[in-house]
Design a protein around this motif. Structure first.
Motif, PDB file in Angstrom:
ATOM      1  N   PRO A 229       9.537  -1.731   2.288  1.00 29.47           N
ATOM      2  CA  PRO A 229       8.092  -1.913   2.085  1.00 29.47           C
ATOM      3  C   PRO A 229       7.753  -2.812   0.898  1.00 29.47           C
ATOM      4  O   PRO A 229       6.736  -3.512   0.933  1.00 29.47           O
ATOM      5  CB  PRO A 229       7.585  -0.481   1.862  1.00 29.47           C
ATOM      6  CG  PRO A 229       8.771   0.320   1.479  1.00 29.47           C
ATOM      7  CD  PRO A 229       9.930  -0.304   2.184  1.00 29.47           C
ATOM      8  N   ILE A 230       8.606  -2.830  -0.136  1.00 28.98           N
ATOM      9  CA  ILE A 230       8.334  -3.693  -1.289  1.00 28.98           C
ATOM     10  C   ILE A 230       8.428  -5.166  -0.888  1.00 28.98           C
ATOM     11  O   ILE A 230       7.574  -5.984  -1.245  1.00 28.98           O
ATOM     12  CB  ILE A 230       9.298  -3.383  -2.451  1.00 28.98           C
ATOM     13  CG1 ILE A 230       8.967  -2.024  -3.076  1.00 28.98           C
ATOM     14  CG2 ILE A 230       9.221  -4.475  -3.524  1.00 28.98           C
ATOM     15  CD1 ILE A 230       9.960  -1.564  -4.119  1.00 28.98           C
ATOM     16  N   LEU A 231       9.488  -5.530  -0.137  1.00 27.05           N
ATOM     17  CA  LEU A 231       9.654  -6.916   0.299  1.00 27.05           C
ATOM     18  C   LEU A 231       8.537  -7.333   1.248  1.00 27.05           C
ATOM     19  O   LEU A 231       7.964  -8.424   1.106  1.00 27.05           O
ATOM     20  CB  LEU A 231      11.011  -7.091   0.982  1.00 27.05           C
ATOM     21  CG  LEU A 231      11.304  -8.490   1.558  1.00 27.05           C
ATOM     22  CD1 LEU A 231      11.275  -9.535   0.454  1.00 27.05           C
ATOM     23  CD2 LEU A 231      12.647  -8.504   2.283  1.00 27.05           C
TER      24      LEU A 231
ATOM     25  N   VAL B 218       4.100   2.549  -3.144  1.00 25.75           N
ATOM     26  CA  VAL B 218       5.354   1.791  -3.196  1.00 25.75           C
ATOM     27  C   VAL B 218       5.098   0.322  -2.864  1.00 25.75           C
ATOM     28  O   VAL B 218       5.621  -0.589  -3.521  1.00 25.75           O
ATOM     29  CB  VAL B 218       6.393   2.386  -2.229  1.00 25.75           C
ATOM     30  CG1 VAL B 218       7.591   1.447  -2.075  1.00 25.75           C
ATOM     31  CG2 VAL B 218       6.872   3.746  -2.732  1.00 25.75           C
ATOM     32  N   MET B 219       4.245   0.076  -1.877  1.00 27.17           N
ATOM     33  CA  MET B 219       3.958  -1.293  -1.462  1.00 27.17           C
ATOM     34  C   MET B 219       3.156  -2.071  -2.506  1.00 27.17           C
ATOM     35  O   MET B 219       3.182  -3.301  -2.529  1.00 27.17           O
ATOM     36  CB  MET B 219       3.225  -1.293  -0.117  1.00 27.17           C
ATOM     37  CG  MET B 219       4.065  -0.753   1.031  1.00 27.17           C
ATOM     38  SD  MET B 219       3.214  -0.833   2.637  1.00 27.17           S
ATOM     39  CE  MET B 219       3.283  -2.590   2.976  1.00 27.17           C
ATOM     40  N   LEU B 220       2.444  -1.352  -3.367  1.00 31.27           N
ATOM     41  CA  LEU B 220       1.647  -2.038  -4.385  1.00 31.27           C
ATOM     42  C   LEU B 220       2.506  -2.889  -5.320  1.00 31.27           C
ATOM     43  O   LEU B 220       2.045  -3.896  -5.847  1.00 31.27           O
ATOM     44  CB  LEU B 220       0.865  -1.012  -5.220  1.00 31.27           C
ATOM     45  CG  LEU B 220      -0.424  -0.480  -4.606  1.00 31.27           C
ATOM     46  CD1 LEU B 220      -1.014   0.592  -5.513  1.00 31.27           C
ATOM     47  CD2 LEU B 220      -1.424  -1.601  -4.385  1.00 31.27           C
ATOM     48  N   ILE B 221       3.762  -2.479  -5.520  1.00 28.98           N
ATOM     49  CA  ILE B 221       4.649  -3.210  -6.422  1.00 28.98           C
ATOM     50  C   ILE B 221       4.784  -4.662  -5.976  1.00 28.98           C
ATOM     51  O   ILE B 221       4.597  -5.603  -6.749  1.00 28.98           O
ATOM     52  CB  ILE B 221       6.038  -2.541  -6.472  1.00 28.98           C
ATOM     53  CG1 ILE B 221       5.914  -1.106  -7.001  1.00 28.98           C
ATOM     54  CG2 ILE B 221       7.000  -3.363  -7.342  1.00 28.98           C
ATOM     55  CD1 ILE B 221       7.197  -0.302  -6.878  1.00 28.98           C
ATOM     56  N   GLY B 222       5.130  -4.848  -4.705  1.00 28.26           N
ATOM     57  CA  GLY B 222       5.278  -6.205  -4.177  1.00 28.26           C
ATOM     58  C   GLY B 222       3.953  -6.925  -4.009  1.00 28.26           C
ATOM     59  O   GLY B 222       3.857  -8.142  -4.213  1.00 28.26           O
TER      60      GLY B 222
ATOM     61  N   THR C 212       3.399 -10.347   2.244  1.00 23.94           N
ATOM     62  CA  THR C 212       1.997 -10.280   2.670  1.00 23.94           C
ATOM     63  C   THR C 212       1.065 -10.488   1.479  1.00 23.94           C
ATOM     64  O   THR C 212      -0.046 -10.996   1.635  1.00 23.94           O
ATOM     65  CB  THR C 212       1.688  -8.924   3.341  1.00 23.94           C
ATOM     66  OG1 THR C 212       2.026  -7.852   2.451  1.00 23.94           O
ATOM     67  CG2 THR C 212       2.468  -8.766   4.632  1.00 23.94           C
ATOM     68  N   GLY C 213       1.508 -10.118   0.278  1.00 23.62           N
ATOM     69  CA  GLY C 213       0.708 -10.352  -0.924  1.00 23.62           C
ATOM     70  C   GLY C 213       0.553 -11.827  -1.233  1.00 23.62           C
ATOM     71  O   GLY C 213      -0.525 -12.279  -1.620  1.00 23.62           O
TER      72      GLY C 213
END
Length: 340
Positions: free
Chosen positions: A184-186, A90-94, A191-192
């Motif tokens: 988690p996306i935001l 899920v976090m990979l999207i952001g 962080t990305g």
């Protein structure tokens, strides 16, 4: 005395680098990365810049190095059940969007000729903020324990964040909590951006964010973050390779040390307490910040001593934790066998 054999020419960056320093950074970052749940790139980019790499090459080379090292650490943590794959995906999207945004900022600053000082000062500000957060969290938790006699919690921002009822809501079984998927996306997007801009896998910011903003237990945050760093590092390597800012010779030299170090750091997490990991992390962040400040003011020798000395001492401490814990585990196993 001829010391030319200690230096290795980097054909893409066009500079000569002290190769034992690269091996030491790779090994140490492998140990520290496996233990703290991040690729250790927050030390690699400043370390490479201090050794002589131009900042853009330090960033690109760092991202490529952490992609390979994080694969090793992630596999070890997966065996211990410390990876929440659902949360990681899920976090990979952001993360992917954020890394590309950060990389574009780097290219713009490089064209303007201001990338070195800007990246270093952004590092200093963020490292100061993170170290304050870690030490404040530890102080708050220990103060509560002294006053009430019970184990206290430090920063609990995640309790407020998890109450955000914005569909879709998702349950993350391994981490043990439910929250809006947008949380988690935001967090991963922010962080990305920092990862792409500073040349790190994002773990320096994502691991504390997983603990303090999302609510992951420390050991799950460690493994999940490394999984995320592995994927984001592969994407970051691709985008920086297209821009011609990765020195492959340095990547392979550092990975030779990181392959061994990552195994040690990952095993050591079995024997360390959550707040012990966080406190040591805070000390490492402060020392890294000091080395960057010294580099900015042209104290290059002092900066090198601080960064290499810090990672060496922390590695020794982590190795000691692993050896002591393994010895105690072995004694306990023998005692059980004798009792039977």
């Amino acid at each position: 005395m001829d010391t030319s054999w200690l230096y290795l020419y980097m054909p893409i960056a066009g500079v000569e680098i002290l190769w034992p320093g690269l091996v030491l950074i790779g090994f140490s970052v492998g140990v520290i990365g496996g233990f703290f749940g991040m690729a250790g790139a927050w030390m690699v980019t400043p370390g490479l810049n201090i050794l002589g790499f131009p900042m853009a090459f330090a960033i690109g080379t760092d991202i490529a190095h952490i992609a390979g090292k994080s694969m090793i650490s992630t596999m070890r943590h997966a065996k211990f059940g410390n990876v929440d794959y659902k949360l990681g995906f899920v976090m990979l999207i952001g993360t992917m969007i954020g890394i590309e945004c950060g990389a574009q900022i780097v290219m713009k600053l490089e064209r303007l000729g201001t990338i070195g000082p800007v990246v270093r000062w952004v590092y200093v500000v963020l490292l100061a903020l993170i170290s304050w957060m870690v030490f404040y969290d530890y102080h708050k938790a220990t103060s509560k324990k002294k006053s009430s006699g019970e184990s206290g919690e430090g920063l609990t921002w995640y309790k407020t964040m998890q109450k955000l009822n914005i569909p879709p809501m998702m349950y993350f079984k391994t981490a043990g909590f439910t929250c809006s998927a947008w949380l988690p996306i935001l967090v991963s997007y922010l962080t990305g951006v920092l990862a792409g801009f500073l040349g790190i896998g994002g773990g320096l910011f994502r691991m504390p964010a997983l603990v303090y903003l999302i609510g992951c237990p420390t050991h799950i945050a460690v493994g999940t973050d490394l999984f995320e760093v592995m994927i984001s590092g592969l994407y970051g390597s691709f985008t920086y390779a297209l821009k011609g800012r990765i020195e492959l010779v340095a990547v392979f030299v550092m990975l030779s040390g990181a392959a061994i170090g990552a195994q040690i750091g990952t095993v050591a997490t079995k024997y360390a307490k959550g707040y012990g990991i966080r406190l040591a992390f805070g000390v490492a962040v402060l020392c890294c910040m000091l080395s960057i400040i010294l580099k900015q003011f042209k104290f290059n020798a002092a900066a090198t001593v601080v960064i290499l000395g810090t990672i060496t001492l922390i590695c020794i401490w982590i190795i000691r934790i692993m050896l002591t814990g393994a010895a105690q585990e072995l004694r306990a196993k023998k005692a059980r066998e004798q009792s039977v």
